[in-house]
Design a protein around this motif. Structure first.
Motif, PDB file in Angstrom:
ATOM      1  N   ILE A 153       0.740  -1.149   0.043  1.00  0.00           N
ATOM      2  CA  ILE A 153       0.000   0.050  -0.023  1.00  0.00           C
ATOM      3  C   ILE A 153       0.862   1.235  -0.131  1.00  0.00           C
ATOM      4  CG2 ILE A 153      -1.486   1.308   1.409  1.00  0.00           C
ATOM      5  CD1 ILE A 153      -3.082  -0.803   0.285  1.00  0.00           C
ATOM      6  N   GLU A 154       1.960   1.211   0.785  1.00  0.00           N
ATOM      7  CA  GLU A 154       2.734   2.548   0.991  1.00  0.00           C
ATOM      8  C   GLU A 154       3.608   2.755  -0.286  1.00  0.00           C
ATOM      9  OE1 GLU A 154       3.834   2.979   5.448  1.00  0.00           O
ATOM     10  OE2 GLU A 154       4.830   1.473   4.577  1.00  0.00           O
ATOM     11  N   ARG A 155       3.985   1.697  -0.844  1.00  0.00           N
ATOM     12  CA  ARG A 155       4.764   1.621  -2.099  1.00  0.00           C
ATOM     13  C   ARG A 155       3.999   2.163  -3.242  1.00  0.00           C
ATOM     14  NH1 ARG A 155       8.550  -3.279  -4.618  1.00  0.00           N
ATOM     15  NH2 ARG A 155       8.642  -2.554  -6.727  1.00  0.00           N
ATOM     16  N   LEU A 156       2.659   1.691  -3.412  1.00  0.00           N
ATOM     17  CA  LEU A 156       2.112   1.743  -4.637  1.00  0.00           C
ATOM     18  C   LEU A 156       1.138   2.946  -4.682  1.00  0.00           C
ATOM     19  CD1 LEU A 156       1.404  -1.733  -5.448  1.00  0.00           C
ATOM     20  CD2 LEU A 156       3.062  -0.579  -6.649  1.00  0.00           C
ATOM     21  N   CYS A 157       0.377   3.190  -3.603  1.00  0.00           N
ATOM     22  CA  CYS A 157      -0.644   4.190  -3.442  1.00  0.00           C
ATOM     23  C   CYS A 157      -0.428   5.648  -3.055  1.00  0.00           C
ATOM     24  CB  CYS A 157      -1.673   3.540  -2.484  1.00  0.00           C
ATOM     25  SG  CYS A 157      -2.157   2.075  -2.813  1.00  0.00           S
ATOM     26  N   ASP A 158      -1.059   6.388  -3.650  1.00  0.00           N
ATOM     27  CA  ASP A 158      -1.043   7.865  -3.206  1.00  0.00           C
ATOM     28  C   ASP A 158      -1.938   8.127  -2.165  1.00  0.00           C
ATOM     29  OD1 ASP A 158       0.455   8.601  -5.728  1.00  0.00           O
ATOM     30  OD2 ASP A 158      -1.286   8.292  -7.077  1.00  0.00           O
ATOM     31  N   ARG A 159      -2.996   7.590  -1.991  1.00  0.00           N
ATOM     32  CA  ARG A 159      -3.808   7.694  -1.129  1.00  0.00           C
ATOM     33  C   ARG A 159      -4.421   6.443  -0.649  1.00  0.00           C
ATOM     34  NH1 ARG A 159      -9.006   9.805  -1.669  1.00  0.00           N
ATOM     35  NH2 ARG A 159      -8.941   9.575  -3.690  1.00  0.00           N
ATOM     36  N   ALA A 160      -5.338   6.267   0.507  1.00  0.00           N
ATOM     37  CA  ALA A 160      -5.729   5.018   0.921  1.00  0.00           C
ATOM     38  C   ALA A 160      -6.975   5.372   1.880  1.00  0.00           C
ATOM     39  CB  ALA A 160      -4.947   4.226   2.018  1.00  0.00           C
ATOM     40  N   ILE A 161      -7.909   4.511   1.946  1.00  0.00           N
ATOM     41  CA  ILE A 161      -9.205   4.471   2.727  1.00  0.00           C
ATOM     42  C   ILE A 161      -9.398   3.253   3.559  1.00  0.00           C
ATOM     43  CG2 ILE A 161     -10.335   6.037   0.893  1.00  0.00           C
ATOM     44  CD1 ILE A 161     -12.104   3.694   0.178  1.00  0.00           C
ATOM     45  N   TYR A 162      -9.905   3.342   4.709  1.00  0.00           N
ATOM     46  CA  TYR A 162     -10.061   2.477   5.602  1.00  0.00           C
ATOM     47  C   TYR A 162     -11.518   2.115   5.764  1.00  0.00           C
ATOM     48  CZ  TYR A 162     -10.185   0.234  10.324  1.00  0.00           C
ATOM     49  OH  TYR A 162     -10.621  -0.514  11.156  1.00  0.00           O
ATOM     50  N   VAL A 163     -12.006   0.836   5.049  1.00  0.00           N
ATOM     51  CA  VAL A 163     -13.352   0.628   5.270  1.00  0.00           C
ATOM     52  C   VAL A 163     -13.468  -0.305   6.692  1.00  0.00           C
ATOM     53  CG1 VAL A 163     -15.032  -0.808   4.268  1.00  0.00           C
ATOM     54  CG2 VAL A 163     -13.463   0.650   2.760  1.00  0.00           C
ATOM     55  N   HIS A 164     -14.522   0.115   7.350  1.00  0.00           N
ATOM     56  CA  HIS A 164     -14.719  -0.695   8.516  1.00  0.00           C
ATOM     57  C   HIS A 164     -16.328  -0.717   8.739  1.00  0.00           C
ATOM     58  CE1 HIS A 164     -14.197  -2.138  12.754  1.00  0.00           C
ATOM     59  NE2 HIS A 164     -15.125  -1.090  13.274  1.00  0.00           N
ATOM     60  N   GLU A 165     -16.702  -1.926   8.750  1.00  0.00           N
ATOM     61  CA  GLU A 165     -18.372  -2.402   8.884  1.00  0.00           C
ATOM     62  C   GLU A 165     -18.950  -1.952   7.931  1.00  0.00           C
ATOM     63  OE1 GLU A 165     -19.192  -1.761  13.158  1.00  0.00           O
ATOM     64  OE2 GLU A 165     -18.307  -3.480  13.650  1.00  0.00           O
ATOM     65  N   GLY A 166     -18.482  -1.592   6.533  1.00  0.00           N
ATOM     66  CA  GLY A 166     -19.382  -1.248   5.436  1.00  0.00           C
ATOM     67  C   GLY A 166     -19.244   0.171   5.177  1.00  0.00           C
ATOM     68  N   ARG A 167     -18.471   0.992   6.178  1.00  0.00           N
ATOM     69  CA  ARG A 167     -18.568   2.453   6.051  1.00  0.00           C
ATOM     70  C   ARG A 167     -16.935   2.944   5.773  1.00  0.00           C
ATOM     71  NH1 ARG A 167     -23.032   5.017   8.254  1.00  0.00           N
ATOM     72  NH2 ARG A 167     -24.303   3.853   9.536  1.00  0.00           N
ATOM     73  N   ILE A 168     -16.731   3.962   5.169  1.00  0.00           N
ATOM     74  CA  ILE A 168     -15.470   4.609   5.098  1.00  0.00           C
ATOM     75  C   ILE A 168     -15.005   5.159   6.542  1.00  0.00           C
ATOM     76  CG2 ILE A 168     -14.019   6.052   3.991  1.00  0.00           C
ATOM     77  CD1 ILE A 168     -15.401   5.590   1.344  1.00  0.00           C
ATOM     78  N   ALA A 169     -14.318   4.602   7.244  1.00  0.00           N
ATOM     79  CA  ALA A 169     -14.092   5.044   8.485  1.00  0.00           C
ATOM     80  C   ALA A 169     -12.901   6.229   8.236  1.00  0.00           C
ATOM     81  CB  ALA A 169     -13.573   3.688   9.396  1.00  0.00           C
ATOM     82  N   ALA A 170     -11.885   6.117   7.403  1.00  0.00           N
ATOM     83  CA  ALA A 170     -10.999   7.199   7.558  1.00  0.00           C
ATOM     84  C   ALA A 170     -10.529   7.217   5.878  1.00  0.00           C
ATOM     85  CB  ALA A 170      -9.878   6.930   8.253  1.00  0.00           C
ATOM     86  N   THR A 171      -9.883   8.373   5.605  1.00  0.00           N
ATOM     87  CA  THR A 171      -9.338   8.651   4.294  1.00  0.00           C
ATOM     88  C   THR A 171      -8.053   9.538   4.653  1.00  0.00           C
ATOM     89  OG1 THR A 171     -11.504   8.453   3.107  1.00  0.00           O
ATOM     90  CG2 THR A 171      -9.546   9.544   1.937  1.00  0.00           C
ATOM     91  N   GLY A 172      -6.858   9.345   3.799  1.00  0.00           N
ATOM     92  CA  GLY A 172      -5.723   9.931   4.275  1.00  0.00           C
ATOM     93  C   GLY A 172      -4.491   9.304   3.274  1.00  0.00           C
ATOM     94  N   THR A 173      -3.379   9.762   3.815  1.00  0.00           N
ATOM     95  CA  THR A 173      -2.215   9.155   3.065  1.00  0.00           C
ATOM     96  C   THR A 173      -2.184   7.556   3.743  1.00  0.00           C
ATOM     97  OG1 THR A 173      -0.580   9.616   5.078  1.00  0.00           O
ATOM     98  CG2 THR A 173      -1.185  11.519   3.569  1.00  0.00           C
ATOM     99  N   PRO A 174      -1.326   6.953   2.862  1.00  0.00           N
ATOM    100  CA  PRO A 174      -1.021   5.532   3.154  1.00  0.00           C
ATOM    101  C   PRO A 174      -0.519   5.407   4.774  1.00  0.00           C
ATOM    102  CG  PRO A 174      -0.450   5.694   1.050  1.00  0.00           C
ATOM    103  CD  PRO A 174      -0.509   7.261   1.525  1.00  0.00           C
ATOM    104  N   ASP A 175       0.249   6.203   5.231  1.00  0.00           N
ATOM    105  CA  ASP A 175       0.800   6.061   6.558  1.00  0.00           C
ATOM    106  C   ASP A 175      -0.370   6.335   7.693  1.00  0.00           C
ATOM    107  OD1 ASP A 175       3.369   5.269   5.802  1.00  0.00           O
ATOM    108  OD2 ASP A 175       4.195   7.450   6.093  1.00  0.00           O
ATOM    109  N   ASP A 176      -0.925   7.417   7.368  1.00  0.00           N
ATOM    110  CA  ASP A 176      -2.238   7.611   8.303  1.00  0.00           C
ATOM    111  C   ASP A 176      -3.231   6.558   8.393  1.00  0.00           C
ATOM    112  OD1 ASP A 176      -1.082  10.024   8.817  1.00  0.00           O
ATOM    113  OD2 ASP A 176      -2.224  11.247   7.518  1.00  0.00           O
ATOM    114  N   ILE A 177      -3.547   6.029   7.223  1.00  0.00           N
ATOM    115  CA  ILE A 177      -4.536   5.125   7.085  1.00  0.00           C
ATOM    116  C   ILE A 177      -4.160   3.819   7.717  1.00  0.00           C
ATOM    117  CG2 ILE A 177      -6.122   3.802   5.522  1.00  0.00           C
ATOM    118  CD1 ILE A 177      -6.738   6.763   6.028  1.00  0.00           C
ATOM    119  N   LEU A 178      -2.945   3.504   7.434  1.00  0.00           N
ATOM    120  CA  LEU A 178      -2.370   2.074   7.919  1.00  0.00           C
ATOM    121  C   LEU A 178      -2.243   2.298   9.404  1.00  0.00           C
ATOM    122  CD1 LEU A 178       0.281   1.171   5.386  1.00  0.00           C
ATOM    123  CD2 LEU A 178      -1.754   0.039   5.676  1.00  0.00           C
ATOM    124  N   ASN A 179      -1.856   3.184  10.080  1.00  0.00           N
ATOM    125  CA  ASN A 179      -1.950   3.547  11.302  1.00  0.00           C
ATOM    126  C   ASN A 179      -3.394   3.432  12.146  1.00  0.00           C
ATOM    127  OD1 ASN A 179       0.812   3.775  11.616  1.00  0.00           O
ATOM    128  ND2 ASN A 179       0.686   5.915  11.386  1.00  0.00           N
TER     129      ASN A 179
END
Length: 429
Positions: A223-249
């Motif tokens: 994810i960190e190598r390939l992606c400009d942005r990331a989203i975190y999906v939790h229980e069918g909703r988007i829980a967070a959107t941001g940089t790969p570092d932020d979303i992975l954390n």
């Protein structure tokens, strides 16, 4: 393999636009009837969430053309469902989903591959589905063949292929058919290590060439190598959107934060644990090496003592005791064990506390877990507990810059210019 194109207004520079997308599986009759009955009774029926269950709810995001978006989340969070909606495989129950450009989805290993056809025939079939003429695909077959490295197997029926060979075939077509948008769902985890490296390098090339990539994986480094942005999906909703570092954390803290198995009196039942039970771990604590005080975290580079309480049921003269340190991505980052020279003086006769001092721990800041494994020198496991203890490592100022890129250990460095030394020239060939 769908291709849907439309461009309207401000969405014209976006490859994908999702606006308030909801998805429900199964027959909608029961929730529909419930809603109609509530309407007749004069109740408020504007709350969609009351008429579920929903696989996806309130999904809204945009992906610019040429952007790479990573999607992370636990199993069952709705990641694959979202990719199926984007691919047009499954319709949204509510909301608007717009895709601009030629799209190639790899959302299932064998999607679009006919098991009774040969690999070569499947390449032509997938190309036809993508809208390419037979002549256009003939020009691409040699490139795809070289990438897949299937050799003589390319002319064998796919039902004879292993799962890894199917992954090679499908991915090789996906990254060599000039798609505008690629949907990649966990397929990189199937091939062998060398093929995974080859795929990641090819995706790097596609990203730099302007291809839009939606990438679902549990591999944080990809994810960190390939992606400009990331989203975190939790229980069918988007829980967070941001940089790969932020979303992975955010993802690690939410979904990987396991409770400690052994904490004070909260001990996993011995009946549920692996091993002979000659002795059992009943508690783990971490202590400052100077004061001896119990601590839950320390600053990177410091030394700490781990104290493991043991309930000894029968004398054990010779054993091997190991601690595995595991990071939030479930990677074993270090493995410490009782050295051979120390084993004779660590014989167990009764309940006791075994102490392990680890010097100068230079792991990067974050939360870590400890797995405990004890076994006889020649024989079976005595006791084993995964995620038995958790602790935190805090940063220090000179590590802040290195923390901008994820890693495992902090390596102190010194940089300087050597005016009298010419570097070795790069080989242009």
């Amino acid at each position: 393999m769908s291709a849907r194109a439309s461009q309207t207004g401000s969405d014209s520079d976006c490859a994908i636009v999702a606006a308030d997308v909801w998805k429900r599986y199964g027959l909608p009759l029961r929730p529909y009837l419930r809603r109609q009955v509530d309407r007749l009774r004069g109740r408020d029926v504007s709350d969609r969430s009351a008429y579920g269950p929903w696989a996806l709810r309130e999904i809204s995001f945009e992906v610019k053309s040429g952007e790479s978006l990573g999607i992370v989340g636990k199993n069952g969070a709705g990641k694959s469902t979202l990719l199926k909606l984007i691919a047009g495989v499954s319709p949204a129950t509510y909301g608007r989903l717009q895709v601009n450009g030629r799209l190639f989805p790899m959302i299932e290993l064998a999607a679009g591959i006919h098991r009774d056809l040969t690999g070569r025939e499947n390449i032509k079939l997938l190309g036809a589905i993508m809208g390419f003429t037979p002549r256009q695909m003939e020009a691409k077959i040699s490139i795809i063949e070289d990438f897949a490295e299937l050799g003589e197997w390319l002319d064998q029926p796919v039902w004879q292929y292993s799962s890894g060979m199917q992954a090679r075939l499908g991915f090789s077509v996906a990254v060599n058919v000039d798609a505008d948008i690629l949907l990649i769902d966990e397929v990189l985890s199937v091939g062998d290590v060398n093929f995974q490296k080859k795929c990641l390098n090819r995706m790097d090339e596609l990203t730099n060439s302007g291809v839009t990539i939606i990438f679902v994986t549990h591999n944080p480094y990809a994810i960190e190598r390939l992606c400009d942005r990331a989203i975190y999906v939790h229980e069918g909703r988007i829980a967070a959107t941001g940089t790969p570092d932020d979303i992975l954390n955010a993802y690690f803290l939410k979904s990987m934060d396991r409770s400690t198995v052994i904490a004070g009196k909260d001990v996993l039942s011995a009946d549920l644990r692996e091993g002979t039970g000659a002795f059992r771990v009943t508690g783990i604590t971490m202590h400052d090496v100077v004061s001896g005080d119990e601590i839950t975290g320390f600053t990177m580079g410091e030394s700490v003592d781990f104290r493991i309480a043991l309930n000894v049921k029968e004398p054990v003269q010779a054993y091997n005791f190991s601690l595995r340190i595991v990071d939030p991505a479930s990677t074993v980052v270090s493995f410490v064990t009782v050295p051979m020279a120390a084993r004779p003086r660590l014989a167990l006769q009764h309940d006791c506390v075994l102490q392990c001092r680890i010097e100068n721990i230079n792991l990067l800041p974050g939360q870590y877990w400890i797995d405990v494994v004890a076994r006889e020198l020649v024989g079976p496991v005595i006791d084993s507990v995964s995620y038995a203890y958790t602790f935190n490592i805090y940063g220090k100022p000179d590590a802040i810059e290195q923390m901008q890129s994820r890693g495992i250990v902090y390596l102190p460095t010194e940089w300087k210019l050597l005016d009298d030394a010419a570097p070795t020239p790069l080989d242009d060939e």
